[in-house]
Structures are given as C-alpha cells and as structure tokens.
Design an enzyme around this catalytic site. Structure first.
Site, PDB file in Angstrom:
ATOM      1  N   GLN A 193      44.503 -22.362  40.330  1.00  0.00           N
ATOM      2  CA  GLN A 193      43.956 -21.221  41.059  1.00  0.00           C
ATOM      3  C   GLN A 193      42.438 -21.146  40.887  1.00  0.00           C
ATOM      4  OE1 GLN A 193      45.168 -17.409  39.527  1.00  0.00           O
ATOM      5  NE2 GLN A 193      44.989 -16.424  41.534  1.00  0.00           N
ATOM      6  N   HIS A 197      39.641 -22.121  43.904  1.00  0.00           N
ATOM      7  CA  HIS A 197      38.939 -20.999  44.510  1.00  0.00           C
ATOM      8  C   HIS A 197      37.428 -21.202  44.588  1.00  0.00           C
ATOM      9  CE1 HIS A 197      42.767 -19.222  44.782  1.00  0.00           C
ATOM     10  NE2 HIS A 197      42.367 -17.994  44.987  1.00  0.00           N
ATOM     11  N   LEU A 340      48.052 -25.627  52.537  1.00  0.00           N
ATOM     12  CA  LEU A 340      49.064 -26.301  51.702  1.00  0.00           C
ATOM     13  C   LEU A 340      48.922 -25.970  50.229  1.00  0.00           C
ATOM     14  CD1 LEU A 340      48.223 -29.011  49.865  1.00  0.00           C
ATOM     15  CD2 LEU A 340      47.956 -30.047  52.108  1.00  0.00           C
ATOM     16  N   TYR A 341      47.711 -25.523  49.820  1.00  0.00           N
ATOM     17  CA  TYR A 341      47.462 -25.232  48.405  1.00  0.00           C
ATOM     18  C   TYR A 341      47.914 -23.832  47.992  1.00  0.00           C
ATOM     19  CZ  TYR A 341      45.325 -27.901  44.580  1.00  0.00           C
ATOM     20  OH  TYR A 341      45.109 -28.697  43.488  1.00  0.00           O
ATOM     21  N   HIS A 344      52.002 -20.354  45.269  1.00  0.00           N
ATOM     22  CA  HIS A 344      52.371 -19.142  44.547  1.00  0.00           C
ATOM     23  C   HIS A 344      53.738 -19.221  43.896  1.00  0.00           C
ATOM     24  CE1 HIS A 344      48.920 -18.002  46.994  1.00  0.00           C
ATOM     25  NE2 HIS A 344      48.653 -17.168  46.004  1.00  0.00           N
ATOM     26  N   GLY A 482      48.577 -33.692  50.810  1.00  0.00           N
ATOM     27  CA  GLY A 482      47.663 -33.085  49.846  1.00  0.00           C
ATOM     28  C   GLY A 482      46.782 -34.098  49.126  1.00  0.00           C
ATOM     29  N   SER A 486      42.691 -34.135  48.412  1.00  0.00           N
ATOM     30  CA  SER A 486      42.295 -33.953  47.029  1.00  0.00           C
ATOM     31  C   SER A 486      41.384 -35.096  46.553  1.00  0.00           C
ATOM     32  CB  SER A 486      43.573 -33.871  46.180  1.00  0.00           C
ATOM     33  OG  SER A 486      43.278 -34.064  44.829  1.00  0.00           O
TER      34      SER A 486
HETATM   35  C1  HEM Z   1      48.066 -14.295  39.517  1.00  0.00           C
HETATM   36  C2  HEM Z   1      48.770 -14.717  40.505  1.00  0.00           C
HETATM   37  C3  HEM Z   1      48.242 -14.752  41.913  1.00  0.00           C
HETATM   38  C4  HEM Z   1      48.010 -13.708  42.744  1.00  0.00           C
HETATM   39  C5  HEM Z   1      48.231 -12.233  42.466  1.00  0.00           C
HETATM   40  C6  HEM Z   1      47.507 -14.264  43.988  1.00  0.00           C
HETATM   41  C7  HEM Z   1      47.153 -13.524  45.101  1.00  0.00           C
HETATM   42  C8  HEM Z   1      46.477 -14.011  46.191  1.00  0.00           C
HETATM   43  C9  HEM Z   1      45.948 -13.207  47.263  1.00  0.00           C
HETATM   44  C10 HEM Z   1      46.086 -11.696  47.381  1.00  0.00           C
HETATM   45  C11 HEM Z   1      45.326 -14.041  48.125  1.00  0.00           C
HETATM   46  C12 HEM Z   1      44.594 -13.658  49.416  1.00  0.00           C
HETATM   47  C13 HEM Z   1      45.532 -13.799  50.563  1.00  0.00           C
HETATM   48  C14 HEM Z   1      44.884 -13.557  51.899  1.00  0.00           C
HETATM   49  O1  HEM Z   1      43.650 -13.540  52.002  1.00  0.00           O
HETATM   50  O2  HEM Z   1      45.654 -13.421  52.852  1.00  0.00           O
HETATM   51  C15 HEM Z   1      45.462 -15.379  47.597  1.00  0.00           C
HETATM   52  C16 HEM Z   1      44.922 -16.503  48.172  1.00  0.00           C
HETATM   53  C17 HEM Z   1      45.087 -17.781  47.698  1.00  0.00           C
HETATM   54  N1  HEM Z   1      45.798 -18.155  46.584  1.00  0.00           N
HETATM   55 FE1  HEM Z   1      46.647 -16.914  45.255  1.00  0.00          FE
HETATM   56  N2  HEM Z   1      47.433 -15.623  43.871  1.00  0.00           N
HETATM   57  C18 HEM Z   1      47.874 -15.959  42.623  1.00  0.00           C
HETATM   58  C19 HEM Z   1      47.972 -17.236  42.121  1.00  0.00           C
HETATM   59  C20 HEM Z   1      47.644 -18.397  42.793  1.00  0.00           C
HETATM   60  C21 HEM Z   1      47.852 -19.723  42.288  1.00  0.00           C
HETATM   61  C22 HEM Z   1      48.468 -20.092  40.935  1.00  0.00           C
HETATM   62  C23 HEM Z   1      47.417 -20.584  43.226  1.00  0.00           C
HETATM   63  C24 HEM Z   1      47.503 -22.072  43.076  1.00  0.00           C
HETATM   64  C25 HEM Z   1      46.683 -22.926  43.572  1.00  0.00           C
HETATM   65  C26 HEM Z   1      46.886 -19.791  44.343  1.00  0.00           C
HETATM   66  C27 HEM Z   1      46.307 -20.285  45.501  1.00  0.00           C
HETATM   67  C28 HEM Z   1      45.730 -19.517  46.481  1.00  0.00           C
HETATM   68  C29 HEM Z   1      44.936 -20.047  47.569  1.00  0.00           C
HETATM   69  C30 HEM Z   1      44.620 -21.510  47.849  1.00  0.00           C
HETATM   70  C31 HEM Z   1      44.512 -18.952  48.334  1.00  0.00           C
HETATM   71  C32 HEM Z   1      43.593 -18.960  49.561  1.00  0.00           C
HETATM   72  C33 HEM Z   1      42.190 -18.577  49.118  1.00  0.00           C
HETATM   73  C34 HEM Z   1      41.216 -18.423  50.245  1.00  0.00           C
HETATM   74  O3  HEM Z   1      41.376 -19.077  51.269  1.00  0.00           O
HETATM   75  O4  HEM Z   1      40.256 -17.651  50.110  1.00  0.00           O
HETATM   76  N3  HEM Z   1      47.057 -18.470  44.036  1.00  0.00           N
HETATM   77  N4  HEM Z   1      46.182 -15.327  46.429  1.00  0.00           N
END
Ligand code: HEM
Ligand SMILES: *[C@@H]1O[C@H](CO)[C@@H](O)[C@H](O)[C@H]1NC(C)=O
Ligand SMILES: *[C@@H]1O[C@H](CO)[C@@H](O)[C@H](O)[C@H]1NC(C)=O
Ligand SMILES: *[C@@H]1O[C@H](CO)[C@@H](O)[C@H](O)[C@H]1NC(C)=O
Length: 556
Positions: A193, A197, A340-341, A344, A482, A486
């Site tokens: 994560q 990010h 793809l990344y 969750h 992926g 990567s």
């Molecule tokens: C603590 C647990 C996590 C929470 C609460 C969480 C929550 C979120 C939320 C609320 C979003 C924004 C969604 C949107 O804009 O529609 C997001 C985006 C994303 N999350 Fe998570 N997430 C978690 C863990 C992870 C993990 C472990 C990964 C693994 C790679 C991940 C990968 C992503 C990615 C790639 C995005 C898109 C980011 C972007 O384009 O700005 N997340 N997540």
C-alpha cells in the site's frame, strides 16, 4: 514468466514473427467491427489492434503458422510451474551465470509488453501529442471502448452492465477469511500500500484517469511530497535532512540505512570549493534521495517481488543486466496497473498487535499506535499476522468493499476494454467460458447470467474471479498483466540507466554500496534497538514463498 524471447505478442511498433504482410491501414479503424482490415495492428485504435490473431484471420496461411506456433508455445502456467517447483534445480541455477541470463530474459520479455513511449490515455484512443505530453493523465495500454459502440463493452454482452454494488456483494465480499496459502503477511500488505501510493495518486480535482503523482514511478514522492512546494515544507534545510521526530525505540547509536551523517564526508570536497551550507544541504538532500530510491527498488525486486512471485529463481536487481539490450529508461503509470493493484483482499478481519486485537475502527488512522507500541513491535506484529488471499473471489472484508465498487465504477467511466481483450494483449488465450475462468460451476453460472458473454466480462472482476494458481495468491492474469507494468516501472527508473548507475550518482562508492546491499531486514534493523522478526511472509511459511500446506486452493 517469459514464454520465450520471440514467442510473445509483438512489441508495439514491431511486427511479430508470424504477422502477415503489412497493408495500408485505413486512417480510422472502427474498433467495434471485429476483423476490420487493419493489417498493421498497432496503427489502429481499438482492439482490432490488440489481437494479432484476429488480424491474421484475413490471411489463412499466416493463421496456420500462428496456430502451429501457439500449439507448440509453452503456456504461462507451464513456466510458472517450472519456476515454482524443483528447488534443487534452482539452487544450482542461482549460483551460475544462468541466473543472470534468465533474469535478463524475464526483464526484456516482460518489459517489451509495455508501450514505451506511452500511447493512449482515457481521452485519446489514438496516438496524439497530448496523450504523450500531458503527464497528468494515467496512460492506457488499450484505448477506451469508443462511445458509439453497440454495447458498453464494445460489441459483446448485454446493453446494461450488472450493478457494481451487487457484483461486489455477491462475488467479492468475504464470507470467511482465507489466509494466503503462500503465507503473505501484513508487513507485505502495508508495504504494498505504502510503496504503490507514491505512483497511484488519483486526482480528486481532475477526476478519474488523472494522477497527482507526476513522477510516474519510484520517485519517493510519498516521502518528499509530489511537488516542490510540499518538499520544501518537509525539509529541515540542514545537512540534507527532512524535518523529523524520533519515534520510540529507535536509536541514534545505529546508523540509519542512509545515514546522512555518513554521507557528509563525501562532500567535503565541495565544502572546500564552496563553503555555502545551503549548497551542501541541497546536494546531500538530492543524493540521499537517489540512494533511497535505489534502496527501495532493490528491496522491491529482491524481497517483495521475490516473495510475491513464489519463484525459486533468485531475482536480481542489477541494472547492468540490461546494458546490452534495447531498453527505454522511462515509465508512465497506466490506469490498468492502478486498477489491478487494488489488493484489498490482503486486509484481515482485524489487526493483531502484540496479541491485542483491534477492529478497523480502532486501527485505521490511529496515529497514537506508533507512539504506544513503537516501530519494533509494529513490524514484528505485522510480520507475524497472515494476510488474506487476493484472488479466487469473495476475499474482500466488508470494511473496504466500497473501494472495489469504486474500481468497477471507474472502469466503466473510463471505458476499459473487456478482460479477455487484456488477456490477448498480454499474450494469453481469451477464456471461452465463465467456468473456465473460475474453475467451478456455481459462481460461473451467476456471472454468465449477469454478463451474458465471457467476452463482456470486465477487467477487475476478471482478475479477482479467475481461479488462483495452485497455492497462489491470485490467478495467472494478475501475474501476466501485473509483472510487465511492475518490472518496467522498477528497471525503467532513470537511476538504472548507464549514465546514472555509477558510484558518483550516489555520492561515491559508499552510497553505491548501500543501494546494492539494501534489504527489508536492514531497513528495519538498522533503525531500531532490537531487531524484530521482519519478512514479507509469516514465520511458519517456508523461505521464498514455497507453497505451504494449506486449505482448498481453487474454489471461488
Ligand atoms: C488499511 C486498509 C486499507 C484501506 C482502509 C484502504 C482504503 C482505500 C480507499 C478509501 C481508497 C480510495 C478509493 C477511491 O478513491 O475510490 C483506496 C485506494 C487504493 N488502495 Fe487501498 N485501502 C487499504 C489497503 C490497501 C492495500 C493493502 C493495498 C495494496 C496494494 C491498497 C491499494 C490501493 C490502491 C492501488 C488504490 C488506488 C489509489 C489511487 O489511485 O489513488 N489499499 N484504498
Ligand atoms: C536460490 O534462490 C531461491 C529463491 O531465492 C532460494 O530459495 C534458494 O535457497 C537459492 N539457492 C541458492 C543456492 O542460492
Ligand atoms: C492536461 O489535460 C487536462 C484535461 O484536458 C487539462 O485540464 C490540463 O490542464 C492538462 N495539463 C497540462 C499541463 O496541459
Ligand atoms: C488507538 O490505539 C491505541 C493503542 O495504541 C488504543 O488504546 C486506542 O483505543 C486506539 N484509538 C481508538 C480511537 O480506537
């Protein structure tokens, strides 16, 4: 892994070995019409361009050879099997030059699947200067489905796609926690994560399809800020350092992995010629940033990707492997990579810190936890808690299910092409049925009912509902699609280029050595008093991700 150096889909701008003679392409190919006569695939927008097979259909002799070729070509599943079995064999390979040869092959074959320079974006389904020059867009490997196509997915499927909330609840919502069979832990999940990010920062203001991370790769913008103004707010402007606060149980008696104090003597020459402390601060800062970028890539290739792959081939971060090959040192983050990344499924049902259980509500955004427990205890707890499986369906905890709903909505807004088109683009056979995709009957039938046609299945649901590889964390498509993104992102970083990859870039031999010997363990243990258990897999999982004895592996 690599099918073979010459057996993959032709790289953009090149012609595959079995491609028919090039005939002039109409200036605009309508992508909704399969078999449109666009012989040179990459000249056409739309997914006629993505599939050499469809193009060759017009040239029966070529098709014969393509078929024969495909028949003899080992599948991704075959390579995966070899790379994840026969440890004795790989133990021998690892210590020979064959390791380098295979690593080079992996890199070139994978990276060749990514167009470079980038091509399309969500507003431009044809080559354009705007798509090249405006880096606020995420790029796209396949152009959007044109607006005037008969169905939302092009020509296949129903007039209306299934409700995203319904899809998420029926197929993605976790019923019962299933541990990743390879023992992936929460340390891996949070690293994933945090690491991703820095380059996935979808813009709230400009909207879906746009990014705030203009570095398009490993630039450590998540530490240093994604613009100069933010960077300046974060800097101490002394000794090249950032503003800092010493967290509990870290110590100043150990050097940090990039101890800027230890870098300082490297710049004494500069002090002699230019006594300005500002100039010294600036150069220390800039050089430390490059070292940290190098350390990050080293750790991601040799610890993170090594674990994720489950390969017995020991992966190697050595940019010199590519110095004799044609390779573009540039990268542009793609919408498809972002979609793809969304892993969750890794998230557990609750978080265990030193035996104490915390709910999502207690854990998320709880910044006092770092101060209460300290780095050692958190790293050890994260390293010992197993993460969830990502693929295979019904793997996402209810607390983060809404994120998956958002991914599906985004893919419709940006008109991503069908899952099977991406399968073809990345050198795999399209699935013929939902049963073949999921490896079972029940969910497959429900999907068929909702989508009407396997060729209308969407990208993200396809990736998550595909049957996982044997004892794997997700299916073949996640790996085959992926990995190219990567590896291109990691080795396409400018520090990997011949001009940069030398000691002086990193402040001298010492800095270069820090990059070349970085590891997850050192990153943690050189920064805390007592070295905790730290890895990307739980302790009882065998080293390097060999399959553990685990429950059922392939049902949805
Ligand atoms: C603590 C647990 C996590 C929470 C609460 C969480 C929550 C979120 C939320 C609320 C979003 C924004 C969604 C949107 O804009 O529609 C997001 C985006 C994303 N999350 Fe998570 N997430 C978690 C863990 C992870 C993990 C472990 C990964 C693994 C790679 C991940 C990968 C992503 C990615 C790639 C995005 C898109 C980011 C972007 O384009 O700005 N997340 N997540
Ligand atoms: C080869 O690499 C694999 C994966 O990193 C590892 O399990 C194995 O012990 C290595 N063998 C040697 C001889 O380095
Ligand atoms: C990139 O494109 C968007 C959308 O058209 C536009 O708002 C933005 O100003 C462009 N960025 C630059 C630097 O031209
Ligand atoms: C945050 O974590 C601490 C433990 O470090 C815990 O005592 C506290 O209750 C948590 N905060 C919330 C709002 O749950």
């Amino acid at each position: 892994l690599p099918r073979s150096a010459h057996a993959t889909a032709p790289a953009p701008g090149t012609t595959g070995p079995t491609a028919p003679p090039v005939s002039p392409c109409p200036s605009v190919c309508h992508p909704c019409v399969p078999g449109q006569p666009c012989a040179h695939s990459t000249h056409c927008s739309g997914w006629a361009g993505s599939s050499a097979g469809r193009v060759t259909a017009l040239f029966p002799p070529a098709e014969f050879w393509t078929r024969l070729h495909n028949l003899l070509k080992p599948s991704p599943a075959f390579y995966h099997f070899i790379l994840t079995h026969f440890k004795w064999f790989w133990d021998i390979i690892n210590s020979t030059f064959i390791r380098d040869t295979l690593m080079r092959l992996v890199l070139t074959v994978r990276a060749n699947l990514i167009p470079s320079p980038p091509t399309f974006n969500s507003d431009y389904g044809y080559i354009s200067w705007e798509a090249y020059a405006n880096v606020s867009y995420y790029t796209r490997v396949l152009p959007p489905v044109p607006d005037d196509c008969p169905t939302p997915m092009g020509t296949k499927g129903k007039l209306q796609l299934p409700d995203p909330q319904l899809l998420a609840e029926r197929f993605l919502l976790r019923q019962k926690f299933e541990a990743d069979p390879r023992g992936t832990n929460m340390m891996f999940a949070f690293f994933a994560q945090h690491f991703t990010h820095q380059f996935f920062k979808t813009s709230g203001k400009m909207g879906r399809g746009f990014t705030k991370a203009l570095g398009h790769g490993v630039d450590l913008g998540h530490l240093y800020g994604d613009n100069l103004q933010r960077q300046h707010q974060l800097r101490l402007f002394r000794d090249g350092k950032l503003k800092f606060q010493v967290p509990p149980s870290t110590t100043e008696t150990h050097p940090s992995p990039v101890s800027q104090g230890c870098l300082k003597p490297m710049f004494l020459w500069q002090l002699l010629s230019d006594p300005s402390p500002d100039a010294l601060d600036e150069q220390l800062f800039q050089t430390a940033r490059l070292i940290l970028i190098g350390e990050t890539i080293k750790i991601v290739v040799e610890d993170y990707v090594q674990h994720l792959s489950g390969y017995y081939l020991s992966l190697k971060f050595d940019p010199e492997l590519l110095f004799g090959s044609q390779f573009q040192y540039r990268n542009r983050i793609a919408v498809e990579f972002n979609q793809l990344y969304h892993w969750h499924g890794l998230m557990p049902d609750s978080f265990i810190i030193q035996g104490q259980e915390y709910s999502y509500k207690q854990f998320l955004y709880n910044t006092s936890m770092l101060m209460d427990y300290g780095v050692e205890a958190l790293v050890e707890s994260f390293s010992k808690q197993v993460a969830g499986r990502i693929g295979g369906g019904q793997t996402i905890n209810a607390n983060v299910l809404h994120v998956a709903v958002g991914v599906i909505r985004e893919s419709r807004q940006l008109r991503l092409q069908p899952f099977n088109e991406y399968r073809k683009r990345f050198g795999m056979k399209p699935y013929k049925s939902f049963q073949e995709l999921t490896g079972e009957e029940e969910k497959a039938a429900e999907l068929e009912e909702l989508y009407g046609d396997i060729d209308a299945l969407e990208f993200y649901p396809g990736l998550l509902l595909e049957k996982p590889q044997p004892n794997g964390i997700f299916g073949e498509s996640m790996v085959e699609i992926g990995a190219p993104f990567s590896l291109k992102g990691l080795f396409g970083n400018p520090i990997c280029s011949p001009e940069y990859w030398k000691p002086s870039t990193f402040g001298g031999a010492t800095g270069f050595e820090i990059v070349k010997t970085a590891s997850l363990e050192k990153l943690v243990c050189l920064n805390v008093k007592k070295c905790p258990y730290v890895a990307f897999h739980v302790p009882d999982a065998a080293e390097h991700g060999s399959p553990r004895a685990a429950g059922p592996s392939t049902e949805l």
